[in-house]
Design an enzyme around this catalytic site. Structure first.
Site, short mmCIF file in Angstrom:
data_model
loop_
_atom_site.label_atom_id
_atom_site.label_comp_id
_atom_site.label_asym_id
_atom_site.label_seq_id
_atom_site.Cartn_x
_atom_site.Cartn_y
_atom_site.Cartn_z
N VAL A 83 5.83 11.28 8.25
CA VAL A 83 5.01 10.68 7.18
C VAL A 83 3.86 11.61 6.82
CG1 VAL A 83 3.51 8.73 6.61
CG2 VAL A 83 5.54 8.36 8.05
N VAL A 85 1.28 13.10 3.24
CA VAL A 85 0.96 13.27 1.82
C VAL A 85 0.10 14.53 1.72
CG1 VAL A 85 -0.33 12.31 -0.14
CG2 VAL A 85 1.17 10.84 1.22
N ARG A 91 -5.18 9.50 -0.85
CA ARG A 91 -6.04 8.38 -1.29
C ARG A 91 -5.89 8.06 -2.77
NH1 ARG A 91 -5.57 9.48 3.09
NH2 ARG A 91 -7.12 9.61 4.74
N ARG A 92 -4.68 8.15 -3.25
CA ARG A 92 -4.41 7.67 -4.61
C ARG A 92 -3.11 6.87 -4.63
NH1 ARG A 92 -4.67 13.53 -7.30
NH2 ARG A 92 -6.30 13.67 -5.75
N LEU A 95 1.19 7.22 -0.37
CA LEU A 95 1.84 6.64 0.81
C LEU A 95 2.23 5.19 0.54
CD1 LEU A 95 2.85 6.86 3.69
CD2 LEU A 95 0.62 6.03 4.46
N SER A 119 -0.50 8.12 13.74
CA SER A 119 -1.48 9.19 14.00
C SER A 119 -2.90 8.63 13.99
CB SER A 119 -1.35 10.29 12.94
OG SER A 119 -1.64 9.77 11.66
N GLU A 120 -3.10 7.56 13.20
CA GLU A 120 -4.41 6.92 13.12
C GLU A 120 -4.23 5.41 13.07
OE1 GLU A 120 -7.63 8.85 10.82
OE2 GLU A 120 -5.96 9.74 9.72
N TYR A 124 -1.51 1.67 9.02
CA TYR A 124 -0.24 0.96 8.84
C TYR A 124 -0.29 -0.56 8.79
CZ TYR A 124 1.87 5.54 9.36
OH TYR A 124 2.23 6.85 9.18
N PHE A 400 8.65 9.57 18.87
CA PHE A 400 9.44 10.10 17.75
C PHE A 400 8.52 10.31 16.55
CE2 PHE A 400 9.41 6.01 15.58
CZ PHE A 400 9.36 5.10 16.63
C1 COA Z 1 -1.90 9.09 6.29
C2 COA Z 1 -1.52 9.58 4.91
C3 COA Z 1 -0.01 9.73 4.83
C4 COA Z 1 -2.02 8.57 3.86
O1 COA Z 1 -1.53 8.92 2.60
P1 COA Z 1 -2.29 8.44 1.25
O2 COA Z 1 -1.38 8.75 0.12
O3 COA Z 1 -3.65 8.97 1.23
O4 COA Z 1 -2.35 6.87 1.45
P2 COA Z 1 -2.67 5.79 0.31
O5 COA Z 1 -3.50 6.44 -0.76
O6 COA Z 1 -1.43 5.14 -0.12
O7 COA Z 1 -3.56 4.79 1.15
C5 COA Z 1 -3.46 3.42 1.08
C6 COA Z 1 -4.71 2.83 1.69
O8 COA Z 1 -4.81 3.23 3.05
C7 COA Z 1 -6.05 3.90 3.27
N1 COA Z 1 -5.74 5.03 4.16
C8 COA Z 1 -4.61 5.72 4.20
N2 COA Z 1 -4.70 6.69 5.13
C9 COA Z 1 -5.91 6.58 5.67
C10 COA Z 1 -6.58 7.31 6.69
N3 COA Z 1 -5.98 8.34 7.33
N4 COA Z 1 -7.84 6.92 6.99
C11 COA Z 1 -8.44 5.89 6.34
N5 COA Z 1 -7.83 5.16 5.37
C12 COA Z 1 -6.58 5.51 5.04
C13 COA Z 1 -6.47 4.39 1.91
O9 COA Z 1 -7.86 4.57 1.84
C14 COA Z 1 -5.99 3.28 1.01
O10 COA Z 1 -6.91 2.20 1.07
P3 COA Z 1 -7.18 1.27 -0.21
O11 COA Z 1 -5.84 0.67 -0.59
O12 COA Z 1 -8.16 0.27 0.29
O13 COA Z 1 -7.70 2.18 -1.27
C15 COA Z 1 -2.17 10.96 4.61
O14 COA Z 1 -3.57 10.82 4.72
C16 COA Z 1 -1.71 12.07 5.52
O15 COA Z 1 -0.74 12.76 5.22
N6 COA Z 1 -2.41 12.27 6.68
C17 COA Z 1 -2.13 13.36 7.59
C18 COA Z 1 -0.77 13.23 8.28
C19 COA Z 1 -0.64 11.92 9.02
O16 COA Z 1 -1.52 11.49 9.73
N7 COA Z 1 0.53 11.30 8.84
C20 COA Z 1 0.87 10.06 9.48
C21 COA Z 1 1.69 10.35 10.66
S1 COA Z 1 2.00 8.86 11.59
#
Ligand code: COA
Length: 400
Positions: A83, A85, A91-92, A95, A119-120, A124, A400
């Protein structure tokens, strides 16, 4: 209106997606050899999704496995991973779109569950995943760790060279009883990741197998970090699965005898693993942490609720699922089965909170106290606690 599209990737797009995912974790791209030997073999066809604007900007993937449920049944689970982005597009809502598309796809395949490792902790819940198993990490000071004389000694331990381990561990792992809710099968898409780790590690990754009266009945995979001649060395348990207490004792007896080791570390172990019971000084084992392990998503709520065992009196749940809305509704849950009902709800909860009680990791009364579950009457919480309780703590043990 979004200015990007989400679709299933073609095989010729998989490498770009894998590199994008690695970038989001701050890792360098896979080399040609790593891609060919390992990464490509980890991808189940048709299961990688991508988000595009002018190019690929986000990705998720999954592969099929089975998860053990309270009562011992197994059910299909989509193991979600990869997973990410692109950092200039976070943050748009990308995901959010990928998750929605992936969950819809998993539901259309008839899989009742999805699961992931997060990861955080903040990502989810909003997609309906909840922490469903918790783990404990501990370290053992070898100087203090004297085995009690009454710890039974039986069986033999044998080292398997890496090639033997790669050939035989899948069968051995599959043959060991999955005694805990949350344990998962390891399908062929899982093992190349293990092989990659073992082949690319800087210290040898060692497999020790315990043989009991009926053949192999447990194994441990470990590595020893010893940077310089006089530095303290740490033995890290990477994986430990056993069928019996004898195998558990035998493998720890072996590990404690490995030379040139000062500390042994075991991470993400079951919360009730009885390591300290082996030693004359139970403080030889020190907790170093713990936390959430597996996150679960009930994709098909009626099928998932109906697949596990329960004890005690019926409870009517009102489940709220903002992503897969057909799951929302009232369910009567009892040891005799699960059915949709028009009766008044005893408890109202989100599908993410349902995942937190589903394998027994959290008692419904605790979630109610924290405001995550709304009871119609507090008296029902005892009934709910009993209904969802498990005889043994849930644990996954597969990364995984
Ligand atoms: C985690 C990740 C995939 C989120 O993607 P994204 O496109 O920014 O997520 P979205 O914009 O759809 O977020 C949806 C909501 O979740 C929140 N959110 C998502 N990821 C977040 C994060 N890491 N920390 C805080 N809030 C987060 C957003 O602020 C948003 O909130 P809102 O609906 O109140 O505005 C991206 O930050 C990323 O690639 N991170 C690094 C790799 C990683 O950790 N991958 C996950 C592996 S398990």
């Amino acid at each position: 209106m979004s200015d990007y599209t989400v679709r299933t990737l073609r095989p010729d797009e998989h490498r770009t997606a894998a590199d994008l995912f690695r970038l989001t974790l701050h890792h360098v791209p896979a080399t040609d050899e790593t891609w060919r030997r390992f990464t490509e073999r980890m991808l189940q066809p048709g299961r990688t999704l991508g988000a595009f604007d002018t190019e690929l900007i986000g990705t998720v993937r999954s592969f099929d496995a089975e998860i053990t449920l309270p009562g011992g049944a197994r059910a299909g689970v989509a193991a979600v991973t990869g997973v990410g982005v692109r950092p200039d597009r976070t943050r748009r809502g990308i995901l959010t779109e990928l998750m929605r598309a992936q969950l819809t796809d998993i539901a259309s395949r008839g899989l009742p569950f999805a699961a992931l490792r997060a990861s955080e902790g903040v990502i989810y819940n909003r997609f309906g995943y909840g922490v469903t198993t918790r783990s404990r990490s501990y370290r053992i000071d070898r100087r203090r760790a004297v085995l009690r004389a009454d710890v039974p000694a039986a069986g033999q331990v044998e080292l398997w060279p890496l090639d033997t381990a790669l050939e035989r561990l899948p069968e051995l792992y599959a043959s060991l009883p999955h005694t805990r809710p949350g344990m998962m099968t390891r399908p062929p898409y899982w093992w190349p990741g293990w092989e990659r780790h073992a082949r690319e590690a800087t210290s040898p990754v060692v497999t020790a197998v315990h043989h009991g009266p009926n053949g192999p009945d447990g194994y441990v995979v470990y590595t020893v970090e010893r940077k310089n001649w006089n530095d303290p060395a740490v033995l890290e348990v990477l994986s430990l699965h056993t069928a019996t207490g004898e195998a558990f004792n035998g493998l720890w007896r072996y590990l404690l005898g490995v030379d040139l080791v000062d500390t042994l570390r075991a991470e993400e172990r079951p919360v009730d693993e009885p390591a300290e019971l082996l030693f004359t000084d139970l403080r030889a084992v020190q907790d170093t942490g713990g936390g959430d392990e597996l996150w679960l998503r009930l994709v098909d709520v009626p099928a998932a609720l109906g697949a596990r065992e329960y004890a005690g009196e019926p409870v009517v749940l009102e489940v709220v699922d903002p992503v897969l809305e057909t799951n929302s509704g009232r369910y009567q849950v009892s040891p005799d089965g699960v059915r949709r009902t028009g009766a008044a709800a005893d408890l109202r909860l989100g599908v993410d909170a349902l995942a937190m009680i589903y394998l027994g990791a959290w008692r419904p009364s605790l979630l109610a106290a924290a405001g995550r579950i709304q009871p119609a009457d507090p008296a029902v919480l005892l009934r709910a606690d009993r209904l969802f309780a498990t005889s043994v703590p849930a644990w996954c043990g597969t990364h995984f």
